[in-house]
Write an enzyme that holds these catalytic residues in place. Sequence first.
Site, mmCIF file in Angstrom:
data_model
loop_
_atom_site.group_PDB
_atom_site.id
_atom_site.type_symbol
_atom_site.label_atom_id
_atom_site.label_comp_id
_atom_site.label_asym_id
_atom_site.label_seq_id
_atom_site.Cartn_x
_atom_site.Cartn_y
_atom_site.Cartn_z
ATOM 1 N N HIS A 168 2.958 3.776 -0.012
ATOM 2 C CA HIS A 168 3.135 5.057 -0.689
ATOM 3 C C HIS A 168 3.218 6.138 0.382
ATOM 4 C CE1 HIS A 168 1.104 3.950 -4.804
ATOM 5 N NE2 HIS A 168 2.417 4.091 -4.970
ATOM 6 N N CYS A 264 -5.335 9.498 -2.813
ATOM 7 C CA CYS A 264 -4.929 8.666 -3.959
ATOM 8 C C CYS A 264 -5.822 8.891 -5.169
ATOM 9 C CB CYS A 264 -5.022 7.183 -3.619
ATOM 10 S SG CYS A 264 -4.049 6.670 -2.233
HETATM 11 N N1 ARG Z 1 -3.908 -0.431 -5.913
HETATM 12 C C1 ARG Z 1 -3.131 0.743 -6.096
HETATM 13 C C2 ARG Z 1 -1.653 0.391 -6.007
HETATM 14 O O1 ARG Z 1 -1.298 -0.479 -5.254
HETATM 15 C C3 ARG Z 1 -3.482 1.767 -5.080
HETATM 16 C C4 ARG Z 1 -2.775 3.063 -5.284
HETATM 17 C C5 ARG Z 1 -3.034 4.035 -4.201
HETATM 18 N N2 ARG Z 1 -2.487 5.278 -4.532
HETATM 19 C C6 ARG Z 1 -1.831 6.094 -3.704
HETATM 20 N N3 ARG Z 1 -1.445 7.229 -4.115
HETATM 21 N N4 ARG Z 1 -1.519 5.687 -2.495
HETATM 22 O O2 ARG Z 1 -0.858 0.941 -6.711
#
Ligand code: ARG
Length: 704
Positions: A168, A264
């Site tokens: 991300h 996050c």
């Molecule tokens: N386990 C979640 C996923 O893989 C973690 C999300 C993390 N969020 C972020 N904005 N980076 O989607």
Amino acid sequence: MTSGIRFLMCSPDHYDVDYVINPWMEGNVHKSSRDRAVDQWQGLFHLLKDCAIVDLVNPQLGWPDMVFTANAGLVLGKDVVLSRFYHKERQGEEPHFKQWFAEQGYKVHELPKELPFEGAGDALLDREGRWLWAGYGFRSELDSHPYLAKWLDIEVLSLRLMDERFYHLDTCFCPLANGYLLYYPPAFDSYSNRLIELRVPESKRIAIEETDAVNFACNAVNVDRTIILNKASDDMKQRLAAIGFAVIETPLTEFLKAGGAAKCLTLRVTEPVRVELHASATVESRVVRIDGHLLDSGLINQALDLIVDGGGSFQVLNFNLGEQRQSTSSAEVKVTAPSHEVMESIVSQLIALGAVPPPQEVCDINTETVTLPGVAPDDFYVTTIYPTEVRVNCEWVKVQKQRMDAAIAVSDTANGSTAECKVLRDLQVGDRVIVGIEGIRTVRKAESREQRNTQEFSFMGAGVSSERRVELVVEQIAWEMRQIRDQGGKVVVTAGPVVIHTGGGEHLSRLIREGYVQALLGGNAIAVHDIEQAIMGTSLGIDMKRGVSVRGGHRHHLKVINTIRRSGSIAAAVDQGILTNGVLYECVRNNVPFSLAGSIRDDGPLPDTQMDLINAQADYARLIEGADLILMLSSMLHSIGVGNMTPAGVKMVCVDINPAVVTKLSDRGSVESVGVVTDVGLFLSLLVQQLEKLTSPYRIAQTV
Ligand code: ARG
């Protein structure tokens, strides 16, 4: 508490690592402690409450990642673009977030189905509100970016993520107050890094090290001069302190196990709109069609990989699968690229794979006029070895003199338009040269399954060939040369001096004598060493019969050059009875034209050596014309030169002891190139043996 800044969070009542959808979750399924997670979450919650208002959305059983509210959507003013999760494991969160936004009075925008976008996890506003940075590559599709621009009326800058640990954008990129940027450059491709550097001056870019990046140091919440994050090195904290930011660390290790941290776990829901700024997105899309044995030959994979590797993304709009083994398939693919520049580079490579614009889409190529002799317009289309056609007045016109690394000049004649490949130096003021990629297609022969099989057998690829495989390839080449000779075809040989040093001279001489060679291309050296051997029995002073060096032998080649210079030319030396055997002798005797291209390291040179390289290239091009087969024997320089001027369809066999040379030459992506990694002397002796064994199929036919 300061200002009216608000964040959305979701308490970790149902948080756990239940599945694996990013590399951090691997090995962590059910390994996190709920109690510790709650404590850590509370830690962050209280810190945030000191500087902002925190809203809460109700956690939902069965949706453990809902704590990561950054992925709820992307908010700007009173608009929100709702996330469309890439993984089904998170898609169930969507309606809950949607409900929360609707209840708060946001205008909710929903992307088309099948167009993933993961909210503020992948889209970060410049903290001055000047533009939106949007990530793609893992979770969000590039095609979603134009929607963000449109709905939020903001400029979108697309950044491509390359490292799956930083899947991300908010895991490796964090815009800070006052135009600063905290980020981890290796997580992005070079184009994106360039874009970042164009927008953020060096003094404002804080690039962090991998050790900080893997602690999610970029996954930070910034409110004014405060930065809240999981953990940062002293060095990083000092650098931030020096520019006026205070770092507050709060452990979030339980959430790292799911691939998330401070940023996050939060979503800033008050993002001020700058009304004077408006939408723009450089993202471009276009549709191309590809035909061929798309599945069997791997062509479709090659095309799609090329799009992604080039920094774009794709959508297969339709795929018509050929049902019979021999029938071809066709696909329409929508290519999306972050900018016009990237689009052109991707599409020009797709064109080389045989992609065409959908029928009737383009009526004309774009051209620009040459204003400086020998100089093409900036954006000129660079040609490939493949037969090319260009669209002029809604007709496909075949490009003449196909070769690679040239420009295409079009002209109107009384009988319609013509197009031809022109190397830069031949461009004249007033020539109309094709620019861009519009209205160009290359015609690639669809290989049949059978062809591919033989290709596999004969093509050495990047690997070093085993003895037996060399023999098999030689058998095949011999058969082919025999056929070409019997049908009055044309074989061109490019040879380096190694042919002589390795004892291949007598075999090559014989090939010429027996009518297997129609033109010889080389440099000064092959001729000098061949003639040295013919006149003095040595090659670079080594006695070719006994393999030992001859006293004073190193001067032999200069003596020989001098002798030929006295004669006036190689042909004259043959006429005068001075040169009586060898490769060049056979050429003269059998009227096989040859061209010797000079170079900076040439001794002499021989009177026949063409020291004007532009003339030499022209000679080569003339001799290659109409060739059926080109044998490239241990001469990297001359062979590459030849490769560049040869259109696809001419079979090329490249023999060299160095696998790198073979790969370079046979790697033209064309079906017709064969590479043989072996000693060239050995190759030639095997070839002559094979030719001896062969009886022409035509002769059998005659005798029966
Ligand atoms: N386990 C979640 C996923 O893989 C973690 C999300 C993390 N969020 C972020 N904005 N980076 O989607």
